[in-house]
Design a protein around this motif. Structure first.
Motif, PDB file in Angstrom:
ATOM      1  N   THR A 137      -0.039   5.063   6.165  1.00  0.00           N
ATOM      2  CA  THR A 137       0.390   5.489   4.834  1.00  0.00           C
ATOM      3  C   THR A 137      -0.092   6.892   4.500  1.00  0.00           C
ATOM      4  OG1 THR A 137       0.421   3.212   4.029  1.00  0.00           O
ATOM      5  CG2 THR A 137       0.284   4.943   2.370  1.00  0.00           C
ATOM      6  N   ASP A 138      -1.390   7.117   4.661  1.00  0.00           N
ATOM      7  CA  ASP A 138      -1.970   8.420   4.332  1.00  0.00           C
ATOM      8  C   ASP A 138      -1.932   9.303   5.577  1.00  0.00           C
ATOM      9  OD1 ASP A 138      -3.298  10.557   3.309  1.00  0.00           O
ATOM     10  OD2 ASP A 138      -5.140   9.505   2.798  1.00  0.00           O
TER      11      ASP A 138
ATOM     12  N   LEU B 262      -6.835  -1.248   7.027  1.00  0.00           N
ATOM     13  CA  LEU B 262      -7.178   0.007   7.696  1.00  0.00           C
ATOM     14  C   LEU B 262      -6.004   0.525   8.527  1.00  0.00           C
ATOM     15  CD1 LEU B 262     -10.808  -0.950   8.728  1.00  0.00           C
ATOM     16  CD2 LEU B 262     -10.192   0.938   7.204  1.00  0.00           C
ATOM     17  N   VAL B 263      -5.311  -0.381   9.197  1.00  0.00           N
ATOM     18  CA  VAL B 263      -4.130   0.009   9.975  1.00  0.00           C
ATOM     19  C   VAL B 263      -3.056   0.578   9.048  1.00  0.00           C
ATOM     20  CG1 VAL B 263      -2.205  -0.872  11.356  1.00  0.00           C
ATOM     21  CG2 VAL B 263      -4.542  -1.598  11.872  1.00  0.00           C
ATOM     22  N   GLU B 264      -2.798  -0.113   7.945  1.00  0.00           N
ATOM     23  CA  GLU B 264      -1.778   0.354   7.006  1.00  0.00           C
ATOM     24  C   GLU B 264      -2.185   1.671   6.352  1.00  0.00           C
ATOM     25  OE1 GLU B 264      -0.195  -2.556   4.299  1.00  0.00           O
ATOM     26  OE2 GLU B 264      -0.394  -4.170   5.775  1.00  0.00           O
TER      27      GLU B 264
ATOM     28  N   PHE C  21      -6.283   8.791  -2.830  1.00  0.00           N
ATOM     29  CA  PHE C  21      -5.609   7.805  -3.670  1.00  0.00           C
ATOM     30  C   PHE C  21      -6.372   6.488  -3.762  1.00  0.00           C
ATOM     31  CE2 PHE C  21      -4.097   6.451   0.439  1.00  0.00           C
ATOM     32  CZ  PHE C  21      -3.738   5.115   0.311  1.00  0.00           C
ATOM     33  N   MET C  22      -7.413   6.334  -2.942  1.00  0.00           N
ATOM     34  CA  MET C  22      -8.293   5.172  -3.072  1.00  0.00           C
ATOM     35  C   MET C  22      -9.664   5.516  -2.521  1.00  0.00           C
ATOM     36  SD  MET C  22      -6.671   2.760  -0.048  1.00  0.00           S
ATOM     37  CE  MET C  22      -8.044   1.642   0.028  1.00  0.00           C
TER      38      MET C  22
ATOM     39  N   LEU D 135       0.837  -1.201   0.000  1.00  0.00           N
ATOM     40  CA  LEU D 135       0.000   0.000   0.000  1.00  0.00           C
ATOM     41  C   LEU D 135       0.873   1.253   0.000  1.00  0.00           C
ATOM     42  CD1 LEU D 135      -2.978   0.918   0.111  1.00  0.00           C
ATOM     43  CD2 LEU D 135      -2.706   1.134   2.589  1.00  0.00           C
ATOM     44  N   GLN D 136       1.990   1.209   0.712  1.00  0.00           N
ATOM     45  CA  GLN D 136       2.901   2.354   0.748  1.00  0.00           C
ATOM     46  C   GLN D 136       3.459   2.657  -0.639  1.00  0.00           C
ATOM     47  OE1 GLN D 136       4.000   4.547   3.485  1.00  0.00           O
ATOM     48  NE2 GLN D 136       4.492   5.550   1.543  1.00  0.00           N
TER      49      GLN D 136
END
Length: 248
Positions: free
Chosen positions: A205-206, A199-201, A139-140, A114-115
């Protein structure tokens, strides 16, 4: 060792142990305990005890028609975030518009983290003149999951709606799911675990979202309860699911 240590899951999951009787579903009238896994509705005796989540993007789940509804953890997501989660029974599929930014969460050969996906999209946006308040900068907008055994997923992945989507692989974490799948390594997650991990990632990330990852720990509310219930009946180390190797 408690695999949920450090997570901020509502303690109301413990009150589910007090539910002893089944109730008729308010939609289909079938006898259910806790919730109806075909109508995605909560029983009246627990609906005031269940947390409700607001998600930063929509989640679509494609469920294989042969996946046993009562054993699927995908239903948990629909119950806990009913405004943001939709379950489709394959071949029924979501229909997206050109403005939707959809990712497929699946560890395919072309999958990226995802990053990396976020960084790639941010570079493209930085090269464009774009108002910061424009929602297109997200981005999503949708994350697509497949709820099936790993063998069943092959046919769904060939669907033209899915096959062209950017594929995201999650960071490796040990699954705590008690349901054994022959031939799968320990890091293959249950659907609800994968949703929680995404959701954690996303929060990591964002950074513009400015949300702590604990905001979404309640996505494991029912999973936490059922994990405890299973472990009251069986010893952890004797369950095949927890004896799977990390790599196969």
């Amino acid at each position: 060792m408690n695999p949920f240590e450090g997570m901020e899951i509502s303690n109301d999951w413990q009150t589910l142990f007090n539910i002893n009787e089944r109730q008729p579903c308010r939609k289909c009238s079938k006898s259910r305990k806790y919730f109806c896994y075909t109508c995605y509705t909560l029983n009246a005796d627990i609906e005031n005890k269940i947390p409700t989540l607001k998600l930063p993007f929509k989640i679509d789940i494609i469920k294989h028609s042969r996946e046993i509804a009562g054993k699927s953890t995908a239903i948990h997501a629909a119950l806990l975030a009913p405004k943001d989660v939709t379950i489709y029974i394959y071949p029924d599929m979501p229909r997206y518009t050109e403005d939707d930014k959809v990712i497929l969460v699946y560890p395919g050969k072309s999958a990226v983290t995802l990053q990396d996906f976020y960084s790639s999209n941010k570079k493209q946006e930085d090269n464009q003149v774009c108002n910061k308040k424009d929602t297109s900068r997200k981005f999503m907008t949708h994350a697509l999951f497949i709820d099936s055994t790993w063998n069943q997923s092959n046919g769904i992945l060939k669907d033209p709606i899915i096959s062209e989507l950017p594929c995201i692989k999650l960071q490796i974490r040990l699954s705590q799911f008690w349901r054994h799948q022959k031939g799968s390594p320990r890091w293959f997650l249950a659907t609800i675990e994968a949703i929680h991990q995404l959701l954690v990632e996303f929060t990591e990330t964002d950074i513009e979202a400015n949300e702590p990852p604990q905001n979404y720990d309640n996505m494991l509310f029912f999973f936490r309860f059922m994990y405890e219930k299973i472990h009251q009946l069986y010893e952890h180390d004797k369950l095949k699911s927890y004896r799977r190797p990390m790599n196969i």
